[in-house]
Structures are given as C-alpha cells and as structure tokens.
Design a protein around this motif. Structure first.
Motif, PDB file in Angstrom:
ATOM      1  N   LYS A 125      -7.271   9.005   4.301  1.00 43.08           N
ATOM      2  CA  LYS A 125      -8.388   8.081   4.069  1.00 43.08           C
ATOM      3  C   LYS A 125      -7.927   6.885   3.240  1.00 43.08           C
ATOM      4  N   ARG A 126      -7.141   7.158   2.193  1.00 43.21           N
ATOM      5  CA  ARG A 126      -6.634   6.078   1.344  1.00 43.21           C
ATOM      6  C   ARG A 126      -5.714   5.147   2.145  1.00 43.21           C
ATOM      7  N   THR A 127      -4.899   5.711   3.004  1.00 39.58           N
ATOM      8  CA  THR A 127      -3.999   4.907   3.835  1.00 39.58           C
ATOM      9  C   THR A 127      -4.783   4.014   4.787  1.00 39.58           C
ATOM     10  N   PHE A 128      -5.802   4.591   5.456  1.00 42.67           N
ATOM     11  CA  PHE A 128      -6.624   3.782   6.355  1.00 42.67           C
ATOM     12  C   PHE A 128      -7.362   2.685   5.594  1.00 42.67           C
ATOM     13  N   SER A 129      -7.835   3.000   4.407  1.00 43.35           N
ATOM     14  CA  SER A 129      -8.525   2.006   3.595  1.00 43.35           C
ATOM     15  C   SER A 129      -7.585   0.870   3.211  1.00 43.35           C
ATOM     16  N   THR A 130      -6.375   1.221   2.809  1.00 42.91           N
ATOM     17  CA  THR A 130      -5.385   0.211   2.439  1.00 42.91           C
ATOM     18  C   THR A 130      -4.999  -0.645   3.637  1.00 42.91           C
ATOM     19  N   MET A 131      -4.820  -0.020   4.777  1.00 39.60           N
ATOM     20  CA  MET A 131      -4.477  -0.773   5.990  1.00 39.60           C
ATOM     21  C   MET A 131      -5.606  -1.722   6.382  1.00 39.60           C
ATOM     22  N   THR A 132      -6.845  -1.288   6.222  1.00 38.99           N
ATOM     23  CA  THR A 132      -7.989  -2.141   6.533  1.00 38.99           C
ATOM     24  C   THR A 132      -8.045  -3.336   5.590  1.00 38.99           C
ATOM     25  N   GLU A 133      -7.837  -3.083   4.303  1.00 38.12           N
ATOM     26  CA  GLU A 133      -7.827  -4.184   3.331  1.00 38.12           C
ATOM     27  C   GLU A 133      -6.700  -5.166   3.628  1.00 38.12           C
ATOM     28  N   LEU A 134      -5.529  -4.648   3.968  1.00 37.60           N
ATOM     29  CA  LEU A 134      -4.389  -5.511   4.276  1.00 37.60           C
ATOM     30  C   LEU A 134      -4.678  -6.380   5.497  1.00 37.60           C
ATOM     31  N   LYS A 135      -5.237  -5.787   6.539  1.00 36.53           N
ATOM     32  CA  LYS A 135      -5.551  -6.550   7.744  1.00 36.53           C
ATOM     33  C   LYS A 135      -6.621  -7.595   7.456  1.00 36.53           C
ATOM     34  N   THR A 136      -7.601  -7.253   6.635  1.00 40.93           N
ATOM     35  CA  THR A 136      -8.643  -8.212   6.263  1.00 40.93           C
ATOM     36  C   THR A 136      -8.031  -9.390   5.506  1.00 40.93           C
ATOM     37  N   LEU A 137      -7.123  -9.107   4.566  1.00 44.97           N
ATOM     38  CA  LEU A 137      -6.446 -10.184   3.840  1.00 44.97           C
ATOM     39  C   LEU A 137      -5.620 -11.054   4.775  1.00 44.97           C
ATOM     40  N   GLN A 138      -4.925 -10.444   5.720  1.00 44.38           N
ATOM     41  CA  GLN A 138      -4.130 -11.210   6.681  1.00 44.38           C
ATOM     42  C   GLN A 138      -5.015 -12.140   7.503  1.00 44.38           C
ATOM     43  N   LEU A 139      -6.142 -11.623   7.957  1.00 45.49           N
ATOM     44  CA  LEU A 139      -7.056 -12.454   8.754  1.00 45.49           C
ATOM     45  C   LEU A 139      -7.661 -13.586   7.914  1.00 45.49           C
ATOM     46  N   LYS A 140      -7.973 -13.310   6.655  1.00 39.44           N
ATOM     47  CA  LYS A 140      -8.515 -14.360   5.786  1.00 39.44           C
ATOM     48  C   LYS A 140      -7.467 -15.446   5.529  1.00 39.44           C
ATOM     49  N   ARG A 141      -6.228 -15.054   5.302  1.00 40.73           N
ATOM     50  CA  ARG A 141      -5.162 -16.048   5.091  1.00 40.73           C
ATOM     51  C   ARG A 141      -4.920 -16.867   6.343  1.00 40.73           C
ATOM     52  N   LYS A 142      -4.958 -16.209   7.488  1.00 39.27           N
ATOM     53  CA  LYS A 142      -4.759 -16.932   8.754  1.00 39.27           C
ATOM     54  C   LYS A 142      -5.888 -17.933   8.964  1.00 39.27           C
ATOM     55  N   ALA A 143      -7.121 -17.517   8.685  1.00 44.03           N
ATOM     56  CA  ALA A 143      -8.268 -18.418   8.825  1.00 44.03           C
ATOM     57  C   ALA A 143      -8.172 -19.568   7.825  1.00 44.03           C
ATOM     58  N   ALA A 144      -7.719 -19.282   6.610  1.00 47.81           N
ATOM     59  CA  ALA A 144      -7.574 -20.340   5.607  1.00 47.81           C
ATOM     60  C   ALA A 144      -6.506 -21.335   6.026  1.00 47.81           C
TER      61      ALA A 144
END
Length: 152
Positions: A125-144
């Motif tokens: 669960k912690r791994t999936f949560s971390t992966m989700t946060e990482l992907k969200t950050l990547q998408l936000k940086r790409k959008a920025a």
C-alpha cells in the motif's frame, strides 16, 4: 463397503483429552486444552505481536526489524518443536508436539505469518501510494513546463 468405511473411521485418531475424532484442523484445535498457562502465554504473545505490528505501521525501520524477527521465529519453529517435544512434561499436561509439526504450525507459525502478511500488505500500500504521488508530481511538473513554454 460398510466394513471398509468402518475401518476408515476407526483409522481416524481420537484425541485423549476431549475424546473427539480428529478429522480436520478445527477438531484438532478443539482438542487442545487452552487453559494451560503456557498456551495462554502464547495467545498473549500473539496478541502483543499483532498490536506491535499495527503500532509499527508508521515506523518503517522498526517494522522491518519486526518483520525479520517474526520470519526468523517461523524459521526456527522446527527446532522449537523438537525441543518442546523432548521437554513437554516440564510445561504441559499433554504431548502436543508431533513429528510433522502440525500443532506448532497452527498455534505458533500461522499467527506470525499472518502478521508478516499484514506487514507486506502495508508495504505494498505504501509503495502504491508513493508511486501515485510520484506520478502526480511528474504530471504537475510536465504541465508547469508546458505552461511556461506557452507563456514565453
């Protein structure tokens, strides 16, 4: 055919304590005298171990140590079974420790393994949560980056 069936039924062991025919895991557990102090202590140990498993969910390094300790205890169950089988008279009324290790597996190893499964589930669960946060950050940086390119 009925003689063969009667022969098969008589081959099923009868427990000396409760006089129950042991045909399943449940009847085996019913035949155990759970009022013995060492079994009560074992149940308390498993309860404390479960509570510690829940407590360590927020502390990753402590949980790793707890996980490794429980796996080591399960690994040593065979040796513990041998020692207990040789010395059962000093702490128990009945000889529970069979050569196949069914008793020690059911009352000692299975609860510990359930705790390790809980820990692994927490890690997944912690791994999936971390992966989700990482992907969200990547998408936000790409959008920025795309927004900054459009404004320039």
């Amino acid at each position: 055919m009925s003689a063969q069936k009667a022969k098969n039924i008589s081959a099923v062991p009868i427990d000396g304590f409760s006089n129950i025919r042991i045909t399943s895991t449940w009847t085996f557990l019913q035949s155990v005298d759970w009022s013995e102090p060492w079994l009560i202590g074992l149940l308390v140990f498993h309860f404390l171990c479960f509570a510690f498993t829940i407590f360590t969910c927020k502390y990753y390094r402590l949980q790793i140590f707890h996980f490794l300790l429980m796996v080591t205890m399960v690994y040593s169950a065979e040796y513990l079974n041998e020692v207990a089988a040789m010395n059962w008279r000093s702490f128990s009324k009945f000889q529970y420790f069979d050569s196949k290790g069914m008793f020690i597996s059911l009352v000692y190893s299975v609860p510990l393994l359930l705790n390790t499964v809980i820990i692994v589930a927490v890690w997944v669960k912690r791994t999936f949560s971390t992966m989700t946060e990482l992907k969200t950050l990547q998408l936000k940086r790409k959008a920025a980056r795309e927004n900054s390119k459009k404004t320039q």
